[in-house]
Design a protein around this motif. Structure first.
Motif, mmCIF file in Angstrom:
data_model
loop_
_atom_site.group_PDB
_atom_site.id
_atom_site.type_symbol
_atom_site.label_atom_id
_atom_site.label_comp_id
_atom_site.label_asym_id
_atom_site.label_seq_id
_atom_site.Cartn_x
_atom_site.Cartn_y
_atom_site.Cartn_z
ATOM 1 N N PRO B 75 -17.516 63.246 -49.003
ATOM 2 C CA PRO B 75 -16.378 63.900 -49.536
ATOM 3 C C PRO B 75 -16.286 65.104 -48.416
ATOM 4 C CG PRO B 75 -17.052 63.036 -51.906
ATOM 5 C CD PRO B 75 -17.820 62.721 -50.733
ATOM 6 N N SER B 76 -17.519 65.158 -48.199
ATOM 7 C CA SER B 76 -18.341 66.382 -46.866
ATOM 8 C C SER B 76 -18.674 65.896 -45.376
ATOM 9 C CB SER B 76 -19.728 66.464 -47.341
ATOM 10 O OG SER B 76 -20.130 66.646 -48.208
ATOM 11 N N PHE B 77 -18.450 64.371 -45.795
ATOM 12 C CA PHE B 77 -17.817 63.979 -43.978
ATOM 13 C C PHE B 77 -16.668 64.256 -44.291
ATOM 14 C CE2 PHE B 77 -15.953 59.983 -42.957
ATOM 15 C CZ PHE B 77 -16.653 60.071 -40.924
ATOM 16 N N GLN B 78 -15.427 63.516 -45.218
ATOM 17 C CA GLN B 78 -14.525 63.407 -44.170
ATOM 18 C C GLN B 78 -13.162 65.040 -43.754
ATOM 19 O OE1 GLN B 78 -10.756 61.499 -44.769
ATOM 20 N NE2 GLN B 78 -12.477 59.838 -44.147
ATOM 21 N N ASP B 79 -14.649 66.047 -44.714
ATOM 22 C CA ASP B 79 -13.759 67.475 -44.117
ATOM 23 C C ASP B 79 -14.295 68.254 -43.464
ATOM 24 O OD1 ASP B 79 -13.085 67.911 -46.946
ATOM 25 O OD2 ASP B 79 -14.056 68.785 -47.935
ATOM 26 N N VAL B 80 -15.831 66.965 -42.817
ATOM 27 C CA VAL B 80 -16.028 67.449 -41.692
ATOM 28 C C VAL B 80 -15.286 67.314 -40.212
ATOM 29 C CG1 VAL B 80 -17.918 67.492 -39.916
ATOM 30 C CG2 VAL B 80 -18.258 68.159 -41.759
ATOM 31 N N HIS B 81 -14.839 65.749 -40.596
ATOM 32 C CA HIS B 81 -13.787 64.692 -39.873
ATOM 33 C C HIS B 81 -12.268 65.487 -39.583
ATOM 34 C CE1 HIS B 81 -13.916 60.968 -38.027
ATOM 35 N NE2 HIS B 81 -12.681 60.319 -38.413
ATOM 36 N N VAL B 82 -11.781 66.585 -41.359
ATOM 37 C CA VAL B 82 -10.172 66.747 -40.881
ATOM 38 C C VAL B 82 -10.895 68.275 -40.066
ATOM 39 C CG1 VAL B 82 -9.066 68.958 -42.279
ATOM 40 C CG2 VAL B 82 -9.677 66.514 -43.044
ATOM 41 N N MET B 83 -11.948 69.033 -40.399
ATOM 42 C CA MET B 83 -12.483 70.288 -39.324
ATOM 43 C C MET B 83 -12.074 69.801 -37.759
ATOM 44 S SD MET B 83 -15.579 71.484 -41.300
ATOM 45 C CE MET B 83 -15.493 73.243 -40.147
ATOM 46 N N TYR C 74 -12.054 58.478 -56.227
ATOM 47 C CA TYR C 74 -10.453 59.410 -56.440
ATOM 48 C C TYR C 74 -11.106 61.308 -55.346
ATOM 49 C CZ TYR C 74 -8.310 64.018 -57.495
ATOM 50 O OH TYR C 74 -7.293 65.149 -58.183
ATOM 51 N N PRO C 75 -12.522 60.496 -54.351
ATOM 52 C CA PRO C 75 -12.138 61.517 -52.885
ATOM 53 C C PRO C 75 -10.823 61.040 -52.507
ATOM 54 C CG PRO C 75 -14.487 61.681 -54.004
ATOM 55 C CD PRO C 75 -13.826 61.085 -55.204
ATOM 56 N N SER C 76 -11.713 59.249 -52.391
ATOM 57 C CA SER C 76 -10.706 58.782 -51.334
ATOM 58 C C SER C 76 -9.365 58.594 -51.994
ATOM 59 C CB SER C 76 -11.614 57.326 -51.350
ATOM 60 O OG SER C 76 -12.163 57.461 -51.452
ATOM 61 N N PHE C 77 -8.856 58.159 -53.130
ATOM 62 C CA PHE C 77 -7.615 58.535 -53.410
ATOM 63 C C PHE C 77 -6.338 59.953 -52.969
ATOM 64 C CE2 PHE C 77 -4.904 61.021 -56.854
ATOM 65 C CZ PHE C 77 -4.236 60.198 -57.044
ATOM 66 N N GLN C 78 -7.510 61.162 -53.255
ATOM 67 C CA GLN C 78 -6.801 61.615 -52.929
ATOM 68 C C GLN C 78 -6.742 62.079 -51.216
ATOM 69 O OE1 GLN C 78 -5.742 65.376 -53.584
ATOM 70 N NE2 GLN C 78 -5.707 64.193 -55.416
ATOM 71 N N ASP C 79 -7.457 61.226 -50.349
ATOM 72 C CA ASP C 79 -6.844 61.363 -49.381
ATOM 73 C C ASP C 79 -5.913 60.130 -48.744
ATOM 74 O OD1 ASP C 79 -9.234 62.983 -48.496
ATOM 75 O OD2 ASP C 79 -10.697 61.112 -47.482
ATOM 76 N N VAL C 80 -5.495 59.518 -49.530
ATOM 77 C CA VAL C 80 -4.590 57.897 -49.558
ATOM 78 C C VAL C 80 -3.924 58.808 -49.952
ATOM 79 C CG1 VAL C 80 -3.433 56.581 -50.731
ATOM 80 C CG2 VAL C 80 -6.173 55.961 -50.144
#
Lengths: 478, 478, 478
Positions: B75-83, C74-80
């Motif tokens: 989850p943190s990685f995805q946020d960083v990626h978004v940033m 859940y984190p992946s689901f939210q991203d999808v």
């Protein structure tokens, strides 16, 4: 000396002065210093965020770091955080000429409110009686964001008509009221309200509507030209809507029970939201000449399903009931935009810029009612003994389901009363109508010009015809 | 033949030629093929991402898939990626006529840089000495994104004034330098820098400023008409700001220690950011005629709290100190925009398009200093013996806290020196000033027209008006 | 009476009538009520989302709430979820005058389709034979979103040329077909397709292209003036692209195996996407006069790496192969935009508004092929015995790798055939060409005016001065 007298006079009773060069910095600095002092005295890290965590694990037979509450809640927290700052912020950019104010003031009062919320909620919910400190962790941050959401809803009713100073006062009082009503509803009455239909949406909605009623501007039509959207500002707002819609399952599950509780809250909210999209499109098309859809409805009423599912999010309502809740809330909310908002503005002196009555207040009340009804029908056959205690009863073995339902209904009433009463007290006692607060004149409402330095060229320029190809072609021939 | 000679001459010393039809594809393809070759030789999956994971679990007594580092960090990685891609990218769209370039080149150099970062960081930090391979997993991806962030900061200083070719050269060298200084600071000196105040922001800031200084354009005023925002480009940039602001807690916690470390980093960053919003609004209003807020300040300085909390994110600074850090960084940063940026442009020949000195360099230095001071005051009473080792000391039992603080300070100095020195070397040795790189003439800076096919109607519409200040002024007189 | 006859006649054979005031609400309400009835009969909570979870844990020796599938997915689901509603939605806003339709109809058909997908996929994949119910949990929600993605791809081919009614019919049939082909490919043939290159992208692409071919409009040039982007609509679309790009690793890993499977899928997708960005920029620049980049390419072809990595996401392709896949897909996709789309429109009567053939169909086929090839080369030395079963073979001990590869290839063929065949059946049998569906005339395609109430000042234009109230008022009097 005379000049000073004049200033003072103007400050209290003169014509409106929107210069906030002294007042805004002053309130920001004073407030921030007060926050630092209070945090130094009261606020500490939760054991799960403290460097003694490893020892805490040993003492509590926790075998893995992954059991830290952080990993249960962080993804949901991030989604809620996005909703508060990006969802609400962008939703408020829909006015053609108040986008800076919408997203900017949303930013300011959220950052301001969440600090105060951590303290207020800490004092009421989690004050450690041994050393009089508040231990903050993931759940505290989520709750602070929730608390701020209530105030942002109120901002929605007043959007474009108030100064940043007024907004900060509204937020300060709103957060305080919120913490109290939340304490009464959740900790005294022990009503269930996982996603805050009552505590957040109903309260925030009526709080904002009451303040908007007190700040009624009879001559608001003077800024009518600015009280609409532009093509691109509508798309910006739509981004906000989608942020809210997509992350709402996280909102309703963020502070849910670990395990099935959070899982079920997500499913219920997902379904309810999907249903409210369909009914919103249906009613929007039905209510317009030639069936044309209205962006205002799509931007707002599609979210009503999330609001209405808040209280009962964790309850075993069963998937089809979640759809029913979504259907009803979408209809009610769109209907509100079509019929009630114009009625309220004309006959009840409530100027509700964003239509929060339709998006938050009414679906919030519906959500509270759904919570009461579903609590009444809960049974051990559906939940299992353990599950029932966990999901609804807060461990009150002696409560019947009917009693719980009554308590839910009582919670709803308290939310409404706190919202209206609180709004009245704040509106009147804070004398928000005095000119000293720096709010704009009637003809300058909904205009970023008042509080923001705007890009130069946009003002002077005639953007002749961005969207009219044929005319543009002709022009280039000239 | 003569034509060819001319071409060559033009290539090296002629007037600026912004046609990148050969050079851009060439560098992309050559580089990408080189990457494939190097990845084939060096890069393998981490054991936690390898199909032998089940066997690895048995060997290491891991009882559950949820203990895979993936679930701690994704989850943190995805946020960083978004940033990186959305936060920085949209923040760079603020110029009225350089939105494509801002978001597009950000996309290009990030995707380019992260591949090289995986290799460089792998060679320096995690080369497996048994088979000379790099094992990449979740943490490698986060670190690659971090490394790219440093180069994007440098991009901010040069925004609108350089060609994509120059950007790729800058990024290539920037990533290489980054990996080295990071290795020195984290692995040799063993300074603590969870959120990269020193390693990312200080380095990236000074690296970019030095390059911008070398590429100084004395006649940049010729494109002055394009060096501003438009109403909607400011809203786009604000979306970028909010992405960065909301996800910054993930940035500072992404590679933190499991458990309390990540949890605490989030709380500290959340508080610091909230405080910097308030002081940014305060100083912005205080510094303007009639107290009007400036979007430039709100878009940038509100983020300074996150930058300044980077080094000390995991440290037990206590919540009120996080607020203090946020307050200071917000003030410093806004002050920088009001006073320093114009001063630097006028007197120091540094044209800092995005004001990265205010957002990254200064708050980064502040963050490094906070890290040193807080390390000096750490004690076992606050952390517990185990916690202290874990959070600050990297297992160095023989270091005193004073020694650790000195090492932190040394790390900060190295970051500054690498940034300035590296920028100078890259700027001079890569002879970035030669015309062969395809950068625009002074009067075409900040204009997407140079590298992008623009929508027709926008062009053909006599932008007499929209983008040409002087003519527009005349028109309004009519 | 005569009037009624006329109405009926017009309904079936008259000139196109875009008034959807009756039909759109009717279909929404009828459908939503049907959904509620079917959900009431069939849909229940999964044990992991049921209040009996605690008992379930005891029975299955699950020791912690964190083992609930919710926390794995859940984190992946939210991203999808973000990709479906925000990624696709905003990507569809690129037309200068169809942004409302792009993001709005995407919203409508997604919310509509996911309910039907939960039922269809439930009946085919997870019908509980003891009580004939479908148990929905996190994985069901992700799969429903995936299913909707297939229909949104088809929407992309028809963007701007169809009515919301047609879209809902297309979605209804598309979801049904999707569930069937998915059942055949995944459950009968037992091909591997974690990220849906075949099942989602290839199917969706050819389904949409076939419908677009059937709905061919020979006089579409009449709305040519609207078939382009504007500067800001391109930035909006770019936000959609970035949402898709950044979250694609979640898309390809969301329903992957716990542990190394999800971890590896993320790494492979991350690398493939990065490589396709570089080749997209390269080919885009190479194909244009003076090397200018095209926003259409950047918005679309950069995503091809994610599509092409779908089938093989979880396979041990090794990192460098992921880069190779990205390189190829970026080249193919950009080449498609430059050469194939104009060719198909001119010579094959396929008007593909968003270029889904380049972004989904071709890279999807490439992805399916990559899956077959990599399956053929899988070995126990690379995977370990257990890993091989887990990652590719679905527990078929008796299948050789060659057999698995053949099954993968068969799956790909079925996806293509279902797409083309399904599209033909839906296009012809549903007689989508009849005027009763409310689609616009050729000269009104790509125009929001048809189905949306637009902001006043934009229509009545001359918005001579969007932001200058007084002058505007005067002008409207004229």
């Amino acid at each position: 000396m005379g000049n000073c007298q004049d200033s003072c006079k103007n400050f209290w009773c003169g014509p409106k002065n929107t210069n906030v060069r002294i007042s805004l910095p002053a309130i920001c600095f004073i407030w921030q210093i007060a926050m630092i002092a209070l945090f130094a005295i009261f606020v500490r890290y939760d054991p799960e965020a403290d460097a003694h965590w490893t020892e805490y694990m040993h003492q509590n037979n926790i075998t893995s770091n992954i059991e830290n509450d952080f990993y249960y809640r962080y993804p949901s927290f991030q989604d809620v955080h996005v909703m508060i700052f990006m969802g609400f912020g962008l939703l408020f950019t829909f006015l053609k000429r108040y986008s800076f104010g919408g997203v900017g003031f949303n930013f300011l009062i959220s950052a301001f409110g969440l600090q105060w919320a951590l303290l207020m909620q800490g004092w009421f919910h989690s004050l450690d009686s041994t050393d009089w400190t508040i231990k903050i962790g993931m759940k505290s941050l989520i709750n602070a964001d929730f608390c701020v959401a209530g105030c942002l809803i109120a901002f929605g009713a007043c959007l474009g008509k108030v100064s940043p100073i007024q907004l900060m006062v509204m937020t300060l009082c709103g957060v305080s009221l919120f913490a109290v009503e939340e304490y009464v509803i959740l900790n005294l009455i022990h009503a269930k309200d996982t996603g805050g239909s009552m505590v957040i949406h109903t309260f925030g909605g009526y709080y904002g509507l009451t303040i908007s009623w007190i700040l009624y501007r009879p001559n608001l039509h003077q800024s009518k030209r600015l009280r609409g959207s532009s093509y691109h500002s509508d798309v910006f707002a739509m981004i906000g809507t989608l942020f809210l819609w997509v992350h709402w399952p996280s909102f309703n599950s963020a502070i849910g029970n670990h395990g099935d509780g959070q899982h079920r809250a997500v499913i219920n909210t997902y379904l309810s939201l999907a249903a409210s999209v369909l009914t919103t499109f249906a009613v929007s098309s039905l209510s317009a000449k030639r069936g044309k859809l209205s962006m205002v409805h799509i931007q707002n009423a599609t979210l009503a399903g999330g609001v209405a599912m808040g209280t009962a999010a964790e309850i075993m309502v069963s998937p089809y009931s979640a759809l029913v809740v979504g259907v009803c809330s979408g209809i009610i909310s769109t209907f509100g935009f079509v019929v009630l908002t114009p009625f309220m503005e004309k006959h009840m002196k409530i100027q509700d810029t964003c239509g929060i009555h339709n998006l938050h207040a009414m679906p919030g009340v519906l959500g509270g009612a759904v919570g009461a009804v579903t609590a009444a029908f809960a049974s051990t056959s559906v939940y299992g003994q353990e599950g029932l205690m966990h999901a609804i009863m807060h461990g009150f073995v002696d409560r019947t389901m009917g009693m719980q339902a009554a308590h839910q209904a009582a919670g709803l009433c308290i939310a409404i009363i706190s919202g209206i009463g609180g709004g009245a007290v704040v509106g009147v006692c804070c004398i928000l109508r005095l000119p000293c607060w720096g709010d704009p004149e009637d003809e300058n409402c909904f205009d970023d010009e008042v509080y923001w330095e705007l890009p130069e060229d946009e003002e002077s320029v005639p953007p002749v015809n961005q969207y009219n190809g044929q005319k543009a072609d002709k022009q280039t021939d000239v």
